[in-house]
Design an enzyme around this catalytic site. Sequence first.
Site, PDB file in Angstrom:
ATOM      1  N   HIS A 537      14.717  23.458 -25.146  1.00 57.29           N
ATOM      2  CA  HIS A 537      14.300  23.511 -22.917  1.00 57.29           C
ATOM      3  C   HIS A 537      13.389  22.230 -22.477  1.00 57.29           C
ATOM      4  O   HIS A 537      14.376  21.911 -21.968  1.00 57.29           O
ATOM      5  CB  HIS A 537      14.493  24.391 -23.171  1.00 57.29           C
ATOM      6  N   ARG A 643       7.751  -4.896   8.765  1.00 52.04           N
ATOM      7  CA  ARG A 643       7.115  -3.729  10.094  1.00 52.04           C
ATOM      8  C   ARG A 643       5.740  -4.541  10.271  1.00 52.04           C
ATOM      9  O   ARG A 643       5.047  -4.268   9.712  1.00 52.04           O
ATOM     10  CB  ARG A 643       7.231  -2.340   9.002  1.00 52.04           C
ATOM     11  N   GLU A 829      19.844   1.660  15.978  1.00 54.67           N
ATOM     12  CA  GLU A 829      19.076   2.375  15.419  1.00 54.67           C
ATOM     13  C   GLU A 829      19.432   3.466  17.071  1.00 54.67           C
ATOM     14  O   GLU A 829      19.434   4.825  17.209  1.00 54.67           O
ATOM     15  CB  GLU A 829      17.855   2.604  15.542  1.00 54.67           C
ATOM     16  N   CYS A 915      18.586  -1.164   6.669  1.00 52.87           N
ATOM     17  CA  CYS A 915      17.428  -1.043   6.273  1.00 52.87           C
ATOM     18  C   CYS A 915      16.189  -0.036   6.546  1.00 52.87           C
ATOM     19  O   CYS A 915      15.020  -0.068   6.766  1.00 52.87           O
ATOM     20  CB  CYS A 915      16.635  -1.876   7.334  1.00 52.87           C
TER      21      CYS A 915
END
Length: 955
Positions: A537, A643, A829, A915
């Site tokens: 398992h 960024r 956004e 993005c």
Amino acid sequence: MSSLFVEGMPLKSANESCLPASVKQRRTGDLRRLNHHRQPAFVRGICRRKLSGVSRIELRTGGLTLPRAVLNPVSPPVTTTKKRVFTFGKGNSEGNKDMKSLLGGKGANLAEMASIGLSVPPGLTISTEACEEYQQNGKKLPPGLWDEILEGLQYVQKEMSASLGDPSKALLLSVRSGAAISMPGMMDTVLNLGLNDEVVDGLAAKSGARFAYDSYRRFLDMFGNVVMGIPHSLFDEKLEQMKAEKGIHLDTDLTAADLKDLAEQYKNVYVEAKGEKFPTDPKKQLELAVNAVFDSWDSPRANKYRSINQITGLKGTAVNIQCMVFGNMGNTSGTGVLFTRNPSTGEKKLYGEFLVNAQGEDVVAGIRTPEDLVTMETCMPEAYRELVENCVILERHYKDMMDIEFTVQENRLWMLQCRTGKRTGKGAVRIAVDMVNEGLIDTRTAIKRVETQHLDQLLHPQFENPSAYKSHVVATGLPASPGAAVGQVVFSAEDAETWHAQGKSAILVRTETSPEDVGGMHAAAGILTARGGMTSHAAVVARGWGKCCVSGCADIRVNDDMKVFTIGDRVIKEGDWLSLNGSTGEVILGKQLLAPPAMSNDLETFMSWADQARRLKVMANADTPNDALTARNNGAQGIGLCRTEHMFFASDERIKAVRKMIMAVTPEQRKAALDLLLPYQRSDFEGIFRAMDGLPVTIRLLDPPLHEFLPEGDLEHIVNELTADTGMSKDEIYSRIEKLSEVNPMLGFRGCRLGISYPELTEMQVRAIFQAAVSMNNQGVTVIPEIMVPLVGTPQELRHQIGVIRGVAANVFAEMGLTLEYKVGTMIEIPRAALIADEIAKEAEFFSFGTNDLTQMTFGYSRDDVGKFLPIYLSQGILQHDPFEVLDQKGVGQLIKMATEKGRAANPNLKVGICGEHGGEPSSVAFFDGVGLDYVSCSPFRVPIARLAAAQVVV
């Protein structure tokens, strides 16, 4: 002549595997006649038809003669949902492999194996729709179903010339679950059903007392646990106590008298634990077992497994009822599990395990550590040869690597199950590439065969220097699931989940895992077990998740109560650091160093096929030159989001300059601080442009609220630190903080609002971008800059910022004597921006959907606070997925679709992408492709996943 067992009746049958090929070929001419004049198909521990050779013809491959199945007519898929019970036997089936949603994977494949002439025990499958009806009927068998089951049972009894509950010619059954999607170990199985005191006596008289009572005690244990809910440990205690009294270590050393006595003790456990006797009526046993399998569909462990693996939309589990074959009839019998190729590495070589004188659950449950498949070749060569032939047949038929369970009863091979084998990422890629090279599949099929999770596994780290830890290796188990794991030792699934929630890396150490452990296994970095083989398992589940696992480590002794495990005299306690090498089985003391994996040649070949197939471009979110280089190495076609704010945290000097800018009161003070930042930004942009030579780089202007750049802590601490950083007085700092404070900063002074309020901020960033671009161009680097304005909600905001950007660009180009092409676009956004996308598109050259903020504002969920209620929403089914991980296609997705259509209507040349981190999530990528986006952008390490997901959409 080998002695075979027909449910209590020993039979003799010739071994057809020894027949000359010419005889077998002549027999194929009798196929039509024999199909109209069928003999009973003795199965699962029963003999085959004497002329079973008719189901095969010879296939010559080079110098090797291999059998090939002759496809008997297969019943077409049933078009009505009223039929709930489907029978199968060698050469005849009411189902086929395409009926997985109705018959479950196991039932569909049993039907298929029977249809192509393999030796499959006859049986019947109760459909998944019946399970759904059972759940809707208050967990009771729906009207008429029991009669249908009994009718199917009549077919099996006729095929077997045996009857359920008849001591003189007893039919024994297995009752197993089987959903449409494999869920290893999550649901229940009962073996040897039909035994009681009378039947076992008849069985003993015909097939030997030891075999009979061994089967009986196994049935009492399994039925008690699965059907009656009696803890397995209560039976195990009796077994261990008897072995201790007899001074033996192995179950196989118990005598017939011992096992008979043990069966009596097991029956007493029923009374002690449940206050009721073991049910002796075989048909009642069958009814209760069917109910138990249906109930196991809704068990906590099954629900958790489906949740972890995001398995939805299934109706329930099917129930497979088959007549038994026995691997525990002595040293000429056994049971095993194998994969037709190595599931860890993909090597084209049988990979499996075998136990002599055992039943199937002994292998899968990890109760005994089995031996390599080579053992079977040595002790049962004829059965092994036929098994190898069957593996070739099944791979050619299914065109995939198969997971097979089989039993040998007195040298006779029986195929109990086949299904598509679970595999690691490394194995999946190699198998796909090899099968294309072998001509079994084409590249489009190969692309579908490798799951995005497989690539995720390949991106996991390995040990940096394996030779450096050799002196710290304290034990070696079986390399059950490859990769490397480093963490602190825990001894329960609950602790593994708790430690994971606290951000700690845990290694789950168990004697053996059970299905109840799946939550902890998923949370743990790695798994170590003392017992169990490569198909236990723990091994199967870990491989499916790409989780490092070392199983069957016989050197360790686990003490759950004391929360320690020992290796000889060495004691390892909870919290100690441990490292596992799942590729070698090594258990290593301490915290070893990890290194990222390298792409293999097979993976590069496979990804080239994916790139040829996909339409959608894949970019990366990268904020530093190193991130950009990683992205490019992973196949990114550019930077979709850089960024700029992340660069500010790279050093103390940078963050101090940012804080001076934030604290500035006059434009002159602010410009002085920004002048300090400009060379830092320019240097970073140069590094990113260099890394992405020839590819577009989309740079987002400053986006987050200014408070994110301030020190953390209480107000006094913040003021003291800002005073030291800026040289301002405490009173000035207090006054400035008061003016900058916001009730809801994520909806406040951020994004383009900063650039509009402080144009000098946009000017500095844009100047750094263009100075870096011209500088790199002069060094021979092809630079494609794209500037992205964040958080735009009106066309006027974008128009303002574009004016600033183009003005600075003109000045820099004039100063440096060179003009470059560039684009200016915006992030979509804010929901309002999506609604008026046509107006904004008149100003923008590209859109990039920031799905993180778009999700936040569309739902009204704060990303920072959603953790307080999201787990409740998911557990209660209010939400099916975390919308910050899997795109909300009905809400956020429709905004994206509408904005794309409106934007392109107003500006046909508009480039559109996404993005947010949704860009690396497969189902979201499929949606983005469907609405016509040009690209997705995700973290560098998810780029290969997005590349594959984009390809799978179109194949």
